[in-house]
Scaffold this active site. Sequence first.
Site, mmCIF file in Angstrom:
data_model
loop_
_atom_site.group_PDB
_atom_site.id
_atom_site.type_symbol
_atom_site.label_atom_id
_atom_site.label_comp_id
_atom_site.label_asym_id
_atom_site.label_seq_id
_atom_site.Cartn_x
_atom_site.Cartn_y
_atom_site.Cartn_z
ATOM 1 N N SER A 355 -19.237 -116.369 122.070
ATOM 2 C CA SER A 355 -20.685 -116.587 122.183
ATOM 3 C C SER A 355 -21.012 -118.076 122.195
ATOM 4 O O SER A 355 -21.865 -118.534 122.970
ATOM 5 C CB SER A 355 -21.406 -115.903 121.024
ATOM 6 N N TRP A 358 -20.005 -119.565 125.517
ATOM 7 C CA TRP A 358 -20.961 -119.102 126.540
ATOM 8 C C TRP A 358 -22.219 -119.969 126.546
ATOM 9 O O TRP A 358 -22.752 -120.296 127.602
ATOM 10 C CB TRP A 358 -21.311 -117.645 126.264
ATOM 11 N N HIS A 359 -22.673 -120.377 125.363
ATOM 12 C CA HIS A 359 -23.865 -121.223 125.270
ATOM 13 C C HIS A 359 -23.588 -122.651 125.735
ATOM 14 O O HIS A 359 -24.489 -123.316 126.260
ATOM 15 C CB HIS A 359 -24.387 -121.257 123.826
ATOM 16 N N GLY A 360 -22.383 -123.142 125.551
ATOM 17 C CA GLY A 360 -22.056 -124.509 125.964
ATOM 18 C C GLY A 360 -21.167 -125.190 124.942
ATOM 19 O O GLY A 360 -21.165 -124.836 123.764
#
Length: 465
Positions: A355, A358-360
């Site tokens: 997660s 995925w956000h950066g």
Amino acid sequence: MISMDMNSMAASIGVSVAVLRFLQCFVATIPVSFFWRIVPSRLGKHIYAAASGVFLSYLSFGFSSNLHFLVPMTIGYASMAMYRPKCGIISFFLGFAYLIGCHVFYMSGDAWKEGGIDSTGALMVLTLKVISCAVNYNDGMLKEEGLREAQKKNRLIEMPSLIEYFGYCLCCGSHFAGPVYEMKDYLQWTEGTGIWDSSEKRKQPSPYLATLRAIFQAGICMALYLYLVPQFPLTRFTEPVYQEWGFWKKFGYQYMAGQTARWKYYFIWSISEASIIISGLGFSGWTDDASPKPKWDRAKNVDILGVELAKSAVQIPLVWNIQVSTWLRHYVYERLVKSGKKAGFFQLLGTQTVSAVWHGLYPGYMMFFVQSALMIAGSRVIYRWQQAISPKLAILRSIMVFINFLYTVLVLNYSAVGFMVLSLHETLTAYGSVYYIGTIIPVGLILLSYVVPAKPSRPKPRKEE
């Protein structure tokens, strides 16, 4: 003249012109999704879904955005066509690799923090769709006996056509900010089968009241965000005045900063919810009551009261970014658990790491999701202690429930600072200003659980007479 109007409108609500243009296109997904309902044929619906997504992306982010979207879409479809046995893994790793590259190149986190906008947010949603489609097509090769319920429900026996795939990936209602949904649901919705079968005795429900409710909720959320954000700016964490405050004032400011930021996400997800509901895709069946009512759970990405009044940190993934949490559970968490084994902290940490990536690749994201794993593990300890208390001691049990609620509120808002400020220096400065209390407490609870293990309270079996 139009440029001047855009500048004045943007200034009046405190955003950049680029963000205002995005918001206009984002809100436009509601009427665009409505018109999907009157497109006459299945092929027409697929073309409309894809074309509307492409057009709104072009207006929001420019022509290059659609070229970026084409990369993971090509990876996913090519892997399904060329090597089905491993198409899920190929799509997962190559899709995430491209997404990470875009995050790094555009430094999207900094752009968002400074009020900018780019297409990486939409690319994040698209990447999850591409991966789930490939994984489900991979699952279609497996025997049904050994599959979990979600795998049985979502697996694809046949490969979608190219136009079906494009419509699924770019459907404008969820293209910008989610929610993520499954290819099988998209196909049934478009074809009018499954729960969308209008030939059944029960008519399809009207989406309009639920849509209006979501729009009204979005308006309230935006109003609260615009009211609160000038009073609790993120820049305060690095200002000298913040360091002069006492512990409780700093902790209180962290709480309010986290609370303020959430209203922005509530607004975005409420607009997405309205868009998906009015299209009909948000319909997820009927309640089991005596007078059945339609459910719109497929469109729901957040339960605001569920987040703000969560009794346990374990509940947060079930009520915040719901569809992405569901995706993480089905495509990461459950697949990290070996057959015959129980999930543990490793699976939780692995899921939170995915997660975060995925956000950066920002330190603040990484620290937030590690914090989240610790927060959930600590909350589970409190819950086990609560369950170990005899039901006769109802007051003591209620106290433990309140302690878990208080723990969740405080640690969540402490942890959220990293998600908001992103940089390592600002995150550590904010955490350190309150003596890392939101880290020490969860770790302390986890360690204490080994010293004071909890055994669930069970009534003693009655002796045979």
